[in-house]
Motif scaffolding. Structure first.
Motif, mmCIF file in Angstrom:
data_model
loop_
_atom_site.group_PDB
_atom_site.id
_atom_site.type_symbol
_atom_site.label_atom_id
_atom_site.label_comp_id
_atom_site.label_asym_id
_atom_site.label_seq_id
_atom_site.Cartn_x
_atom_site.Cartn_y
_atom_site.Cartn_z
ATOM 1 N N VAL A 15 -13.180 -6.600 7.425
ATOM 2 C CA VAL A 15 -12.359 -5.748 8.281
ATOM 3 C C VAL A 15 -11.229 -5.184 7.432
ATOM 4 C CG1 VAL A 15 -10.878 -5.690 10.329
ATOM 5 C CG2 VAL A 15 -12.886 -7.171 10.304
ATOM 6 N N TRP A 16 -10.936 -3.897 7.619
ATOM 7 C CA TRP A 16 -9.827 -3.284 6.915
ATOM 8 C C TRP A 16 -9.106 -2.329 7.858
ATOM 9 C CZ3 TRP A 16 -14.892 -2.072 6.078
ATOM 10 C CH2 TRP A 16 -15.289 -0.747 6.207
ATOM 11 N N ALA A 17 -7.874 -2.030 7.528
ATOM 12 C CA ALA A 17 -7.033 -1.144 8.322
ATOM 13 C C ALA A 17 -6.647 0.058 7.482
ATOM 14 C CB ALA A 17 -5.780 -1.878 8.784
ATOM 15 N N ILE A 18 -6.602 1.219 8.143
ATOM 16 C CA ILE A 18 -6.109 2.428 7.482
ATOM 17 C C ILE A 18 -5.014 3.028 8.360
ATOM 18 C CG2 ILE A 18 -8.329 2.906 6.385
ATOM 19 C CD1 ILE A 18 -8.575 5.253 8.425
ATOM 20 N N ILE A 19 -4.096 3.736 7.744
ATOM 21 C CA ILE A 19 -3.106 4.479 8.516
ATOM 22 C C ILE A 19 -3.771 5.789 8.908
ATOM 23 C CG2 ILE A 19 -0.880 5.642 8.468
ATOM 24 C CD1 ILE A 19 0.119 3.461 6.664
ATOM 25 N N SER A 20 -4.124 5.901 10.183
ATOM 26 C CA SER A 20 -4.836 7.087 10.649
ATOM 27 C C SER A 20 -3.883 8.242 10.969
ATOM 28 C CB SER A 20 -5.690 6.754 11.866
ATOM 29 O OG SER A 20 -4.935 6.088 12.843
ATOM 30 N N HIS A 21 -2.644 7.929 11.306
ATOM 31 C CA HIS A 21 -1.661 8.976 11.579
ATOM 32 C C HIS A 21 -0.281 8.459 11.174
ATOM 33 C CE1 HIS A 21 0.966 11.641 13.938
ATOM 34 N NE2 HIS A 21 0.015 12.517 13.693
ATOM 35 N N PRO A 22 0.241 8.910 10.019
ATOM 36 C CA PRO A 22 1.558 8.437 9.593
ATOM 37 C C PRO A 22 2.654 8.972 10.502
ATOM 38 C CG PRO A 22 0.732 10.094 8.075
ATOM 39 C CD PRO A 22 -0.354 9.838 9.073
ATOM 40 N N CYS A 23 3.734 8.222 10.639
ATOM 41 C CA CYS A 23 4.831 8.629 11.518
ATOM 42 C C CYS A 23 5.746 9.648 10.853
ATOM 43 C CB CYS A 23 5.621 7.417 11.986
ATOM 44 S SG CYS A 23 6.335 6.447 10.665
ATOM 45 N N GLY A 24 5.572 9.881 9.578
ATOM 46 C CA GLY A 24 6.397 10.860 8.880
ATOM 47 C C GLY A 24 5.858 11.095 7.478
ATOM 48 N N PRO A 25 6.428 12.063 6.787
ATOM 49 C CA PRO A 25 5.978 12.321 5.424
ATOM 50 C C PRO A 25 6.216 11.115 4.513
ATOM 51 C CG PRO A 25 7.656 13.927 6.121
ATOM 52 C CD PRO A 25 7.491 12.934 7.211
ATOM 53 N N TYR A 26 5.244 10.838 3.677
ATOM 54 C CA TYR A 26 5.307 9.751 2.693
ATOM 55 C C TYR A 26 5.393 8.359 3.322
ATOM 56 C CZ TYR A 26 6.446 13.868 -0.017
ATOM 57 O OH TYR A 26 6.433 15.116 -0.551
#
Length: 105
Positions: A15-26
């Protein structure tokens, strides 16, 4: 707060996690306050079983960007009763699952 999506490979079961939608730039696992200790209530992430996405550990040999992808060693869920979702007021938290440690490594 960044949105995270979990994947589980159907063959190896990692199982792995990805950031699908960042909350801000960088913003990533190293820079977003969501993951750097500033708690708070997070919405339930998406969880998908896949064969088409390569497993970061098996198929990529562990060579992946840890700022955007993290392997998950254990998962636990819980509930928070209180007035302030970020934990500033008095509240009761109940954690369930196999561990109380961070689920994303």
């Amino acid at each position: 707060m960044c949105n995270v999506t979990f994947f589980q490979h159907k063959s190896c079961k990692h199982v792995w996690a990805i950031i699908s939608h960042p909350c801000g730039p960088y913003m990533d696992f190293h820079t977003c306050p969501t993951f750097c200790g500033a708690g708070g209530i997070k919405k339930t992430p998406g969880f998908y079983k896949t064969k088409s996405r390569p497993c970061p550990r098996c198929d990529l040999g562990g060579l992946y960007d840890r700022r955007c992808v993290r392997m998950v060693e254990g998962m636990g869920w819980g509930m928070h009763w209180g007035m302030d979702p970020d934990g500033g007021d008095w509240a009761v938290e109940v954690r369930m699952g196999e561990t109380r440690r961070c689920v994303i490594l």
